[in-house]
Design a protein around this motif. Structure first.
Motif, mmCIF file in Angstrom:
data_model
loop_
_atom_site.group_PDB
_atom_site.id
_atom_site.type_symbol
_atom_site.label_atom_id
_atom_site.label_comp_id
_atom_site.label_asym_id
_atom_site.label_seq_id
_atom_site.Cartn_x
_atom_site.Cartn_y
_atom_site.Cartn_z
ATOM 1 N N ILE A 22 0.790 -1.211 0.008
ATOM 2 C CA ILE A 22 -0.002 -0.092 0.063
ATOM 3 C C ILE A 22 0.899 1.241 -0.118
ATOM 4 O O ILE A 22 1.784 1.481 0.834
ATOM 5 C CB ILE A 22 -0.982 -0.040 1.136
ATOM 6 N N LEU A 23 0.584 2.275 -1.045
ATOM 7 C CA LEU A 23 1.513 3.426 -1.017
ATOM 8 C C LEU A 23 0.724 4.397 -0.058
ATOM 9 O O LEU A 23 -0.487 4.493 0.005
ATOM 10 C CB LEU A 23 1.325 3.982 -2.395
ATOM 11 N N TYR A 94 3.212 5.727 -9.304
ATOM 12 C CA TYR A 94 1.647 5.107 -8.939
ATOM 13 C C TYR A 94 1.139 6.240 -7.998
ATOM 14 O O TYR A 94 -0.147 6.695 -8.168
ATOM 15 C CB TYR A 94 1.797 3.898 -8.420
ATOM 16 N N LEU A 95 1.904 6.740 -6.917
ATOM 17 C CA LEU A 95 1.379 7.673 -6.038
ATOM 18 C C LEU A 95 0.911 8.821 -6.519
ATOM 19 O O LEU A 95 -0.034 9.547 -6.194
ATOM 20 C CB LEU A 95 2.478 7.721 -4.990
ATOM 21 N N GLY A 101 -3.013 4.268 -1.634
ATOM 22 C CA GLY A 101 -3.770 2.931 -1.764
ATOM 23 C C GLY A 101 -3.030 1.828 -2.128
ATOM 24 O O GLY A 101 -1.895 1.794 -2.346
ATOM 25 N N PRO A 102 -3.760 0.905 -2.560
ATOM 26 C CA PRO A 102 -3.185 -0.555 -3.024
ATOM 27 C C PRO A 102 -2.164 -0.319 -4.126
ATOM 28 O O PRO A 102 -2.407 0.533 -5.154
ATOM 29 C CB PRO A 102 -4.235 -1.288 -3.409
ATOM 30 N N ILE A 148 -3.943 -4.614 -11.336
ATOM 31 C CA ILE A 148 -3.041 -4.416 -10.274
ATOM 32 C C ILE A 148 -1.562 -4.899 -10.720
ATOM 33 O O ILE A 148 -1.452 -5.718 -11.654
ATOM 34 C CB ILE A 148 -3.527 -5.047 -8.865
ATOM 35 N N LEU A 149 -0.696 -4.243 -10.163
ATOM 36 C CA LEU A 149 0.951 -4.736 -10.159
ATOM 37 C C LEU A 149 0.964 -6.187 -9.546
ATOM 38 O O LEU A 149 0.353 -6.142 -8.189
ATOM 39 C CB LEU A 149 1.723 -3.906 -9.608
ATOM 40 N N ILE A 150 1.779 -6.948 -9.932
ATOM 41 C CA ILE A 150 2.212 -8.118 -9.215
ATOM 42 C C ILE A 150 3.589 -7.983 -8.989
ATOM 43 O O ILE A 150 4.484 -7.729 -9.847
ATOM 44 C CB ILE A 150 2.041 -9.446 -10.015
#
Length: 158
Positions: A22-23, A94-95, A101-102, A148-150
């Motif tokens: 989670i960022l 991403y942030l 968030g996730p 989502i990223l893995i």
């Protein structure tokens, strides 16, 4: 054509989610919020290793990106809080784009090079990779299919 073993074990050879990342913008306050919510001790955060140790690569180029990390062990699953520095990384981008968030779900795998190649063959490119004490990680862009990223985590054999 996929072989039978691949269908049975999936692409990664596991379906056990080891971690959710989670960022956050403020690791201190969010760590405290989780600690209060779950009634557990607030973990100390630590910096990821510097570039010379981590050998961080983002979008194919070396990166000085680092993050503060805090971990909550939640039984079979680990919750990772990530507060990135300002250097370009999957965390920072991403942030900036999506807010807090996730960020990823992570799986512990064996055979990092092989798994990365398998995923890239499925149009799931490597976004960022690096080393940590005891292993290595790779973030794979699985948004198109999985939303989502893995993250792949490979721990050195003891």
């Amino acid at each position: 054509m996929t072989n039978h073993a691949q269908v049975q074990n999936g692409v990664l050879g596991t379906k056990v989610i080891a971690q959710i990342g989670i960022l956050v913008n403020d690791i201190e306050s969010v760590s405290q919020a989780y600690a209060d919510f779950f009634g557990v001790e607030k973990p100390q955060w630590s910096w990821t290793d510097p570039m010379d140790v981590a050998q961080t690569e983002f979008e194919g180029a070396p990166s000085e990106a680092r993050s503060k990390l805090a971990f909550f062990d939640m039984g079979s699953l680990q919750l990772e809080l990530i507060e990135p520095d300002q250097h370009p990384s999957t965390w920072r981008n991403y942030l900036n784009e999506h807010g807090e968030g996730p960020h990823h779900i992570a799986f512990v795998i064996e055979g990092m090079k092989e798994k990365v190649a398998l995923m890239e063959a499925r149009n799931m490119p490597l976004v960022q990779k690096g080393e940590y004490t005891g292993g290595r990680y790779a973030y794979m862009d699985t948004f198109k299919d999985l939303k989502i990223l893995i993250e792949l985590l490979e721990n050195d054999k003891k």
